[in-house]
Design an enzyme around this catalytic site. Sequence first.
Site, PDB file in Angstrom:
ATOM      1  N   VAL A 107       0.827  -1.210   0.000  1.00 36.05           N
ATOM      2  CA  VAL A 107       0.000   0.000   0.000  1.00 36.05           C
ATOM      3  C   VAL A 107       0.861   1.260   0.000  1.00 36.05           C
ATOM      4  O   VAL A 107       0.444   2.304  -0.499  1.00 36.05           O
ATOM      5  CB  VAL A 107      -0.963  -0.008   1.208  1.00 36.05           C
ATOM      6  CG1 VAL A 107      -0.230   0.178   2.513  1.00 36.05           C
ATOM      7  CG2 VAL A 107      -2.021   1.072   1.044  1.00 36.05           C
ATOM      8  N   ALA A 259       5.168  -4.714   7.962  1.00 35.87           N
ATOM      9  CA  ALA A 259       3.874  -4.898   7.302  1.00 35.87           C
ATOM     10  C   ALA A 259       3.873  -4.149   5.978  1.00 35.87           C
ATOM     11  O   ALA A 259       4.426  -3.047   5.877  1.00 35.87           O
ATOM     12  CB  ALA A 259       2.725  -4.406   8.177  1.00 35.87           C
ATOM     13  N   ASP A 260       3.261  -4.754   4.994  1.00 35.34           N
ATOM     14  CA  ASP A 260       3.058  -4.081   3.714  1.00 35.34           C
ATOM     15  C   ASP A 260       1.716  -3.371   3.662  1.00 35.34           C
ATOM     16  O   ASP A 260       1.517  -2.468   2.856  1.00 35.34           O
ATOM     17  CB  ASP A 260       3.136  -5.096   2.572  1.00 35.34           C
ATOM     18  CG  ASP A 260       4.559  -5.526   2.310  1.00 35.34           C
ATOM     19  OD1 ASP A 260       5.076  -6.307   3.132  1.00 35.34           O
ATOM     20  OD2 ASP A 260       5.145  -5.089   1.316  1.00 35.34           O
ATOM     21  N   ARG A 261       0.786  -3.800   4.517  1.00 39.30           N
ATOM     22  CA  ARG A 261      -0.535  -3.165   4.537  1.00 39.30           C
ATOM     23  C   ARG A 261      -1.208  -3.481   5.873  1.00 39.30           C
ATOM     24  O   ARG A 261      -1.145  -4.609   6.348  1.00 39.30           O
ATOM     25  CB  ARG A 261      -1.391  -3.685   3.379  1.00 39.30           C
ATOM     26  CG  ARG A 261      -2.615  -2.833   3.072  1.00 39.30           C
ATOM     27  CD  ARG A 261      -3.374  -3.388   1.869  1.00 39.30           C
ATOM     28  NE  ARG A 261      -2.658  -3.264   0.620  1.00 39.30           N
ATOM     29  CZ  ARG A 261      -2.981  -2.417  -0.356  1.00 39.30           C
ATOM     30  NH1 ARG A 261      -4.009  -1.611  -0.222  1.00 39.30           N
ATOM     31  NH2 ARG A 261      -2.290  -2.383  -1.482  1.00 39.30           N
ATOM     32  N   ALA A 269      -0.924  -7.449   6.375  1.00 39.54           N
ATOM     33  CA  ALA A 269      -0.293  -8.295   5.369  1.00 39.54           C
ATOM     34  C   ALA A 269       1.208  -8.105   5.462  1.00 39.54           C
ATOM     35  O   ALA A 269       1.706  -6.979   5.472  1.00 39.54           O
ATOM     36  CB  ALA A 269      -0.788  -7.925   3.971  1.00 39.54           C
TER      37      ALA A 269
END
Length: 804
Positions: A107, A259-261, A269
């Site tokens: 994100v 975390a990526d999102r 995620a």
Amino acid sequence: MTQPKTALQSIIYTHEEGQAQPTLSVLDQLLLPHTKKYVPVTNVEDAWSVIRTMQVRGAPLIAIVACLGLAVDLCSSNKESYASVGEVVRVVEEKSEYLRTSRPTAVNLFNALDEMIEAVRAVVDRDDVSAVLDAVVKHAEMMLARDVADNEAIGAFGADALLGDGSFSNSGIRMVTICNTGSLATAGFGTALGVARELQRRGKLESITALETRPYNQGSRLTAFEILEEEMPGGMLICDSAAATLMKNKGVDACVVGADRVCADGSTANKIGTYQLAIVAKAHNVPFYVASPFTTLDVSLRSGSDIEIEERPSAELIETSRAPKAMSCWNPAFDVTPPDLISGIITEKGVILPGPNGVFDVVGFVKNNGGNISSVDNISSLAPSDYSEQSCTSLPAYIEKNAPLVMTVLEASSASDLSAIEMGDGNLNLVFIVTNNANGKKIIVKQALPYVRCVGESWPLTLDRANFEYQALSVQFALCPKLTPKVHYFLRSDALMIMDYIAPPNIILRKGLIAGIKYPTLSQDLGEFCARTLFGTSAFKLSASEMRKECKFWVTNTEMCALTETVVFREPYINAPNNRWTSPQLDNDKKMIEEDVQLKVAASKLNKKFITQSQALLHGDLHTGSVMCSPADGQTFVIDPEFAFYGPMGFDVGAIIANLFLNYVSQRGHNNSPGYDEWVLEQVVILWNTFEATFCQLWNDPAEHTGDAYHRSLFTDESSLIACQQAFMREIFVDALGFCGMKMLRRIVGIAHVEDLESIEDPDVRAICERHGLEVAKELIKNASKYENINDVVTMVASKTVTK
């Protein structure tokens, strides 16, 4: 500018004064730890390639490389090659869209490119191509500098959170992490590994353990490399599957991951393997923290189920694992960790901790820290820009302006004639009574809120549920008008509906049952309502093509179905933060539910049926709180079908029976007249028998049975038709009993309870009643098929007497 120097540089960016064009190179992380090689990035194609092939990785770094790559690309062209400012903006937008396709799960990438486009649009009024190009470069450079500062703040907040109350004053933290979240994943310092760096600065890092992070081994290749480069104390590498043994045998004080999102509910995620690490941490009572930039908080997604998970090519897993080339592979790059496994979410603006109810208010945190309000207000398209939440003060003028037909129904001439009061204690919506003060005429106004009201903004919920409720009421009114209120007005953008006022002595059925009121036609009315609405929306009435068309529309009520699946079919059977029960009296009962494999298997089968069996349009939440009635013939009204969808017929029937059983088991906690509990059980028998008889009556009528299900041409003689009906009604009966048990159990140990039991003040008496309900619920969930008729079920319920 030149980027700030750190011990490890994942990128080298230069743009000194007088330098016509900036330059960018990225460290090829696929070659680490044995080779340090920098790859030049001269255009967006290069940027896309190094991101896609994972030569650079880590959510913050991906965003930085994309924006710097865009800046380098635009500066490589002669400004005279752009015909106008508009062309520059168009090129920026097109190249940004291309860069988004490099890693769809990250994100930060999307947010950074959106921010870049806004920066460009802010200077278009100058009508100066150079100004626009300069804005791109300056904004990208600002992002680079900001990332380092933000990472250092994440490290500080994270260290404070881990050190907590000072219990580590004489020792250090033993920390575990997965993947790579240090200088190689960011512009510098790192996120999760930045927390370790800050602990090291303070002399409070005893050890740092890295999981290898299969299949790309970012932990063994990159994090281990950084640990050695930074000379972090107690550095150790383990294989992914050794985490549980490490926690058990050597001890761990905290897990910190990136975390990526991060979704609105706190779901995160991150690199594949994070979820299982969180489960292991939970099992060993190890705090599990997520450290990520504020930009990863994506409140446009309600939960992890909304995240698009990138799947990598099978060849990557084959090559890194030395598997046979012909072997089939599944290679997701990320997994989702649910919020109930997370202790806190660390950002550069502070740490988000779960509230007293265990829920993360990510939306509130974003709002309070200057986040994108338009994004928050449009969670899964929940609140349109013209959505207007109403109040007692605003409603009269709203009705006068928007609903002239309602003014006619009320016989009102102006807003000054009207007054409004809010009523009810609904879990989801606002409900008002609006009165014409001159003649006493009243109507009901119901408005959906863009979140679960009983939880707050941390649990966003679609406003489209109001449209589904309106559509469902319209269908139900057409099929059963005497038992359904009429809707006079609906405006989808405001999720607001105005309908008939059901006047006293009609009250909510639940309150009447608690008070010991007997209703002469209650069960006949409810049995008829279920039969007519379920039959009339099924393939008994509709052709196959009509049925498919209806299913196509109603299947989109996904968020309300997801809410049901969460609070009815899943959370009550696990250790979930939303659950609550009478404690300590029912502590052991709840533990037994979580350990009962047979019960969970049976519940899962019912959940599968709920998901896959589209028999008819269900009310979806038919309980004694969604029925109003008075002690007079035919005075029963079914309301609130916002959970409506096409599902198994037994769900509605089982739901209302469950609420009657819950009232029955609560009776020892209320001072109702002798024999009232027996009357309640009689209503269950009457309800089922009325439902079965009415459904078969409709089936027998050629004018009603016009659909393709059990086509009339197949059953031309009475005996075959009766046999067919008996088999079908048996199937619905067993389903109804199973769903009845599910509904009972969730109302005792889940998030939302019933007033029948909650109003019993003595917790010991209440627990006895609730235990009785749990015993009935478990029996019905596990053994529904052994009961031949409704009388046998009622006998079982009455016989399960609980004394302590």
